[in-house]
Design a protein around this motif. Structure first.
Motif, PDB file in Angstrom:
ATOM      1  N   LEU A  49       0.807  -1.223   0.000  1.00 49.35           N
ATOM      2  CA  LEU A  49       0.000   0.000   0.000  1.00 49.35           C
ATOM      3  C   LEU A  49       0.839   1.272   0.000  1.00 49.35           C
ATOM      4  CD1 LEU A  49      -2.664  -1.071   2.649  1.00 49.35           C
ATOM      5  CD2 LEU A  49      -2.763  -1.323   0.163  1.00 49.35           C
ATOM      6  N   GLY A  50       2.137   1.133   0.152  1.00 50.94           N
ATOM      7  CA  GLY A  50       2.995   2.298   0.261  1.00 50.94           C
ATOM      8  C   GLY A  50       3.345   2.928  -1.069  1.00 50.94           C
ATOM      9  N   SER A  51       3.976   4.086  -0.995  1.00 50.71           N
ATOM     10  CA  SER A  51       4.453   4.765  -2.201  1.00 50.71           C
ATOM     11  C   SER A  51       5.450   3.884  -2.942  1.00 50.71           C
ATOM     12  CB  SER A  51       5.120   6.090  -1.824  1.00 50.71           C
ATOM     13  OG  SER A  51       4.181   6.935  -1.202  1.00 50.71           O
ATOM     14  N   TYR A  52       6.202   3.081  -2.188  1.00 50.81           N
ATOM     15  CA  TYR A  52       7.142   2.116  -2.754  1.00 50.81           C
ATOM     16  C   TYR A  52       6.692   0.739  -2.281  1.00 50.81           C
ATOM     17  CZ  TYR A  52       9.638   6.484  -3.233  1.00 50.81           C
ATOM     18  OH  TYR A  52       9.959   7.781  -3.521  1.00 50.81           O
ATOM     19  N   PRO A  53       5.871   0.052  -3.082  1.00 51.84           N
ATOM     20  CA  PRO A  53       5.217  -1.187  -2.645  1.00 51.84           C
ATOM     21  C   PRO A  53       6.154  -2.303  -2.197  1.00 51.84           C
ATOM     22  CG  PRO A  53       4.280  -0.423  -4.713  1.00 51.84           C
ATOM     23  CD  PRO A  53       5.471   0.444  -4.420  1.00 51.84           C
ATOM     24  N   ARG A 100       7.811   8.019   7.620  1.00 52.01           N
ATOM     25  CA  ARG A 100       8.706   9.006   7.001  1.00 52.01           C
ATOM     26  C   ARG A 100       9.187   8.598   5.620  1.00 52.01           C
ATOM     27  NH1 ARG A 100      11.679  10.458  12.498  1.00 52.01           N
ATOM     28  NH2 ARG A 100      10.121  11.930  13.211  1.00 52.01           N
ATOM     29  N   ARG A 101       9.593   7.357   5.453  1.00 53.41           N
ATOM     30  CA  ARG A 101      10.233   6.955   4.200  1.00 53.41           C
ATOM     31  C   ARG A 101       9.297   6.297   3.193  1.00 53.41           C
ATOM     32  NH1 ARG A 101      15.075   5.226   7.580  1.00 53.41           N
ATOM     33  NH2 ARG A 101      16.370   7.083   7.441  1.00 53.41           N
ATOM     34  N   ASN A 102       8.246   5.656   3.666  1.00 49.21           N
ATOM     35  CA  ASN A 102       7.320   4.992   2.755  1.00 49.21           C
ATOM     36  C   ASN A 102       5.899   5.060   3.297  1.00 49.21           C
ATOM     37  OD1 ASN A 102       6.476   3.552   0.498  1.00 49.21           O
ATOM     38  ND2 ASN A 102       6.766   1.580   1.501  1.00 49.21           N
ATOM     39  N   PRO A 103       5.283   6.245   3.212  1.00 45.46           N
ATOM     40  CA  PRO A 103       3.906   6.370   3.707  1.00 45.46           C
ATOM     41  C   PRO A 103       2.929   5.645   2.786  1.00 45.46           C
ATOM     42  CG  PRO A 103       4.601   8.398   2.659  1.00 45.46           C
ATOM     43  CD  PRO A 103       5.795   7.492   2.676  1.00 45.46           C
ATOM     44  N   ILE A 104       1.742   5.410   3.292  1.00 45.89           N
ATOM     45  CA  ILE A 104       0.691   4.790   2.486  1.00 45.89           C
ATOM     46  C   ILE A 104       0.293   5.757   1.379  1.00 45.89           C
ATOM     47  CG2 ILE A 104      -1.713   4.023   2.520  1.00 45.89           C
ATOM     48  CD1 ILE A 104      -1.206   2.750   5.184  1.00 45.89           C
ATOM     49  N   ASP A 105       0.136   5.233   0.183  1.00 46.46           N
ATOM     50  CA  ASP A 105      -0.213   6.026  -0.997  1.00 46.46           C
ATOM     51  C   ASP A 105      -1.728   6.200  -1.049  1.00 46.46           C
ATOM     52  OD1 ASP A 105       0.393   7.444  -3.270  1.00 46.46           O
ATOM     53  OD2 ASP A 105       0.655   5.686  -4.544  1.00 46.46           O
ATOM     54  N   VAL A 106      -2.195   7.443  -0.947  1.00 46.99           N
ATOM     55  CA  VAL A 106      -3.631   7.723  -0.932  1.00 46.99           C
ATOM     56  C   VAL A 106      -3.990   8.738  -2.008  1.00 46.99           C
ATOM     57  CG1 VAL A 106      -3.918   7.236   1.531  1.00 46.99           C
ATOM     58  CG2 VAL A 106      -3.430   9.563   0.800  1.00 46.99           C
ATOM     59  N   ASP A 107      -5.253   8.720  -2.387  1.00 45.00           N
ATOM     60  CA  ASP A 107      -5.799   9.747  -3.266  1.00 45.00           C
ATOM     61  C   ASP A 107      -5.804  11.054  -2.466  1.00 45.00           C
ATOM     62  OD1 ASP A 107      -7.797  11.572  -4.305  1.00 45.00           O
ATOM     63  OD2 ASP A 107      -8.563   9.924  -5.517  1.00 45.00           O
ATOM     64  N   PRO A 108      -5.195  12.116  -2.954  1.00 45.37           N
ATOM     65  CA  PRO A 108      -5.098  13.346  -2.157  1.00 45.37           C
ATOM     66  C   PRO A 108      -6.428  14.047  -1.913  1.00 45.37           C
ATOM     67  CG  PRO A 108      -4.258  13.726  -4.360  1.00 45.37           C
ATOM     68  CD  PRO A 108      -4.539  12.253  -4.254  1.00 45.37           C
ATOM     69  N   PHE A 109      -7.462  13.702  -2.700  1.00 42.56           N
ATOM     70  CA  PHE A 109      -8.754  14.367  -2.536  1.00 42.56           C
ATOM     71  C   PHE A 109      -9.693  13.616  -1.601  1.00 42.56           C
ATOM     72  CE2 PHE A 109      -7.075  15.565  -6.691  1.00 42.56           C
ATOM     73  CZ  PHE A 109      -7.016  16.936  -6.530  1.00 42.56           C
ATOM     74  N   THR A 110      -9.457  12.303  -1.396  1.00 39.85           N
ATOM     75  CA  THR A 110     -10.358  11.490  -0.579  1.00 39.85           C
ATOM     76  C   THR A 110      -9.652  10.754   0.555  1.00 39.85           C
ATOM     77  OG1 THR A 110     -10.080   9.534  -1.968  1.00 39.85           O
ATOM     78  CG2 THR A 110     -11.877  11.064  -2.563  1.00 39.85           C
TER      79      THR A 110
END
Length: 190
Positions: free
Chosen positions: A97-101, A108-118
């Motif tokens: 689920l992270g920015s780098y799966p 700090r280094r690999n947060p969960i990747d989310v839709d910025p609007f929702t």
């Protein structure tokens, strides 16, 4: 809320025979009804517990620090993890689920990747998984309101059925986010 309405485990059953039980106990229950003095109806915190599993029958399995398991019938759950995520209730600890799966989730280094609007988790397998705060790299309290508002807004739209009307807008945003993610991965690989 967290300190005023904490779960209190039931005392162990008293027995006249010697207690030979050595494994952690397990109990099953619904949330106890909120008392009349309760400030937050339907809310109960479980400090020092971790989520073991969410079952398809809307039951949540929790485990205390001492290993005691509690099974609760739920309608929804908020997993408030603080600054250090414990995502053991997700497959592979949420790694995909992270920015780098390929890397573990870290604030700090690999947060969960989310839709910025929702704030909907982009790599989620099913609907209804959102993340905010430290899980998405927002470590300041001032950012929590925006994440909470994005999630509440998306849930309200889903509830009203407006998401279908905005389908093309969301599709364009999804395509943009997919493009951004691909570009980020390409840059990382090179």
């Amino acid at each position: 809320m967290m300190t005023q309405q904490q779960y209190q485990a039931p005392p162990p059953p008293q027995s006249h025979a010697h207690n030979l039980q050595t494994s952690p106990s397990s109990s099953s229950s619904s949330l106890p009804p909120a008392s009349s003095s309760s400030s937050y109806s339907g809310y109960l915190s479980f400090p020092r517990y971790k989520v073991v599993a969410f079952r398809p029958d809307k039951k949540c399995v929790l485990e205390s620090d001492s290993g005691e398991r509690t099974v609760l019938q739920i309608s929804k759950a908020l997993v408030l993890i603080g600054a250090h995520p414990n995502l053991s209730f997700l497959r592979e600890n949420g790694r995909g689920l992270g920015s780098y799966p390929e890397e573990p989730i870290t604030c700090r280094r690999n947060p969960i990747d989310v839709d910025p609007f929702t704030n909907k988790v982009l790599g989620a397998e099913g609907p209804g998984l959102y993340a905010m705060g430290p899980l998405v790299g927002e470590n300041f309290v001032r950012f929590l309101k925006g994440g909470a508002l994005a999630i509440a807004s998306d849930l309200a739209k889903r509830h009203r059925g407006e998401e279908e009307e905005d389908g093309e807008k969301y599709l364009a945003i999804d395509r943009f986010m997919d493009r951004q993610k691909r570009m980020k991965n390409e840059v990382r690989e090179s």
